[in-house]
Design an enzyme around this catalytic site. Structure first.
Site, short mmCIF file in Angstrom:
data_model
loop_
_atom_site.label_atom_id
_atom_site.label_comp_id
_atom_site.label_asym_id
_atom_site.label_seq_id
_atom_site.Cartn_x
_atom_site.Cartn_y
_atom_site.Cartn_z
N CYS A 165 0.83 -1.21 0.00
CA CYS A 165 0.00 0.00 0.00
C CYS A 165 0.86 1.26 0.00
CB CYS A 165 -0.93 -0.01 1.22
SG CYS A 165 -2.29 1.18 1.08
N ASP A 196 -6.59 -3.47 11.42
CA ASP A 196 -5.46 -2.56 11.59
C ASP A 196 -5.40 -2.07 13.03
OD1 ASP A 196 -3.28 -0.98 10.96
OD2 ASP A 196 -4.32 0.24 9.47
#
Length: 218
Positions: free
Chosen positions: A6, A129
């Site tokens: 990412c 996360d």
């Protein structure tokens, strides 16, 4: 083991990710992030991605106009929502733009894990996360590791991806303790915030592939 790299912002790191076997590549559309890319940058990068690699756009509490302006120019395969979007808002975004939605959830306690199944029918995947750091105006990408044991032996109804401070040094423990089969990395393959390191990308993907081989062979 599927891996998402990412926060890509240049052709060299994008190409390194694809060539080393990344399953997802992520572009950040959030101005406060050091990984933020312009629509023009993302358009050119997305055009380099071969079929079979999922092009993901990360947004934080976006309005439809913002998403629409990006999608007018950038070929994305998935929308990642990394803000405080509600379940209804997340589902509406998916329906409006006709793309699958990955919703980021901050996990710091068992109760957070238990609420994850409430997203069934509202998102297509979950990104597990670390919560937003205190006094920070940026969600994610800050190298904060979650307690992987919270995810142990969890039966998920939605596909999910593990994020939060993953590096080459800790992913073996992260996978062993959490049971993750998908990994998301950003700061862990950087030499500085927003500066991807091609050697670190290759090393991370090589190790993730070895872990996958070990799991399938066990």
């Amino acid at each position: 083991m599927k891996v998402k790299i990412c926060g890509l912002s240049d052709a060299a790191s994008l190409d390194a990710s694809v060539e080393a076997g990344a399953d997802y590549v992520g572009f950040v559309f959030f101005p406060k992030s050091p990984r933020n890319v312009s629509v023009e940058q993302a358009r050119d990068l997305a055009a380099r991605v071969p079929p079979g690699v999922c092009r993901t756009g990360l947004f934080v509490d976006p309005d439809d106009g913002h998403i629409g302006r990006v999608l007018d120019s950038v070929a994305l395969d998935m929308i990642q929502l990394h803000g405080s979007e509600s379940r209804e808002r997340s589902r509406a975004i998916g329906k409006t733009f006709g793309l699958p939605v990955m919703k980021s959830l901050g996990i710091s306690a068992k109760s957070d894990v238990e609420r994850a199944d409430d997203w069934e029918g509202f998102a297509d995947q979950l990104l597990v996360d670390a919560p937003r750091a205190r006094h920070s105006d940026r969600p994610g990408g800050q190298g904060i590791v979650i307690d992987w044991s919270l995810l142990a032996n969890r039966e998920w109804r939605l596909p999910w991806m593990l994020a939060g401070g993953l590096t080459r040094e800790n992913i073996a423990d992260a996978v062993r303790l959490s049971g993750a089969t998908q990994l998301d990395v950003s700061s862990g393959v950087e030499s500085a915030p927003g500066m991807k390191d091609c050697d670190r990308i290759r090393g991370f993907l090589r190790l993730a592939g070895a872990l996958s081989d070990q799991t399938s062979g066990s």
